[in-house]
Structures are given as C-alpha cells and as structure tokens.
Design a protein around this motif. Structure first.
Motif, short mmCIF file in Angstrom:
data_model
loop_
_atom_site.label_atom_id
_atom_site.label_comp_id
_atom_site.label_asym_id
_atom_site.label_seq_id
_atom_site.Cartn_x
_atom_site.Cartn_y
_atom_site.Cartn_z
N LYS A 1 0.96 -0.98 -0.15
CA LYS A 1 0.05 -0.24 -0.44
C LYS A 1 1.02 0.72 0.21
N LYS A 2 2.20 0.85 0.49
CA LYS A 2 2.92 2.16 0.64
C LYS A 2 3.10 2.56 -0.93
N ASP A 3 3.99 1.83 -1.36
CA ASP A 3 4.75 2.26 -2.14
C ASP A 3 3.47 2.60 -3.96
N ALA A 4 2.64 2.16 -3.72
CA ALA A 4 1.51 2.38 -4.02
C ALA A 4 0.57 3.09 -4.86
N SER A 5 1.17 4.19 -3.63
CA SER A 5 0.65 5.38 -3.07
C SER A 5 -0.80 5.75 -3.23
#
Length: 116
Positions: free
Chosen positions: A32-36
C-alpha cells in the motif's frame, strides 16, 4: 478536470493527482505504501460475477460496458463521490489488470466522463 487511467504496477507520479484504486481486490505484490493510493473504492468495481464473465476478453468488451454501466447506475453515491473529486483536479483511476485497454478502469473512465 482530467481523468486518467494507470496500472498500479506503473510508477506513481505527481501528474497522477488523486490516485483511486478501483479494483475489488488488492493487487498481488504491491504494498500500500509503494502504490501511493489516496483512496480505495472497491465497491465501485464490477461485481465478481461480471468480472469473471468478462475475463478481459475483447470480444465481450461492449457487452461488459453495458452491464458494468448498469451496475454503476445503482451505485450513484460512489459515482457522485468520484465525480466530485474529479471536478477538483486531476484524478487517476488505478487498476491491476494486465490488459491495459479492456479493463474496468477504462470503462469507468468512459462512464464518468459522460457524466461530467
């Protein structure tokens, strides 16, 4: 107001504006962090039955859009929420399908643009 479509596996950029994932299931292999992602509106995705029937088959694209638009007609609050956000600036509908032309995000973009 500008609505874009982008695969979740493509690198996020400032030009994306507000990023909304429009898949029912979270994509594999993406944190979820990398997906922004700013918002996840899974209930605006096609029903499981419709998604499985369509299976990204280009031959079923037109019928898929008809059926999906019918489902969206019954999700007016979610549609209003996305339209309201689109009116404020750039919005990117994020999806995970390998098929970049025949997918629910592209269909949703068409549906939303007809209502702007």
């Amino acid at each position: 107001m500008n609505i874009k479509v982008k695969r979740i596996y493509d690198k996020p950029s400032k030009e994306d504006g507000l990023r909304i994932i429009v898949d029912r299931l979270w994509p594999r292999g993406v944190s979820k962090k990398d997906a922004s992602i700013d918002i996840w509106i899974k209930d605006i995705a096609p029903s499981n039955e419709l998604r499985k029937w369509f299976n990204h088959d280009p031959e079923k694209w037109n019928e898929f859009k008809i059926r999906y638009f019918s489902e969206l007609d019954h999700k007016s609050e979610l549609v209003k929420e996305v339209l309201s956000r689109a009116k404020k600036g750039t919005l990117t509908l994020v999806f995970s399908a390998k098929e970049e032309k025949y997918n629910n995000a592209e269909a949703l973009k068409v549906y939303l643009e007809k209502r702007l």
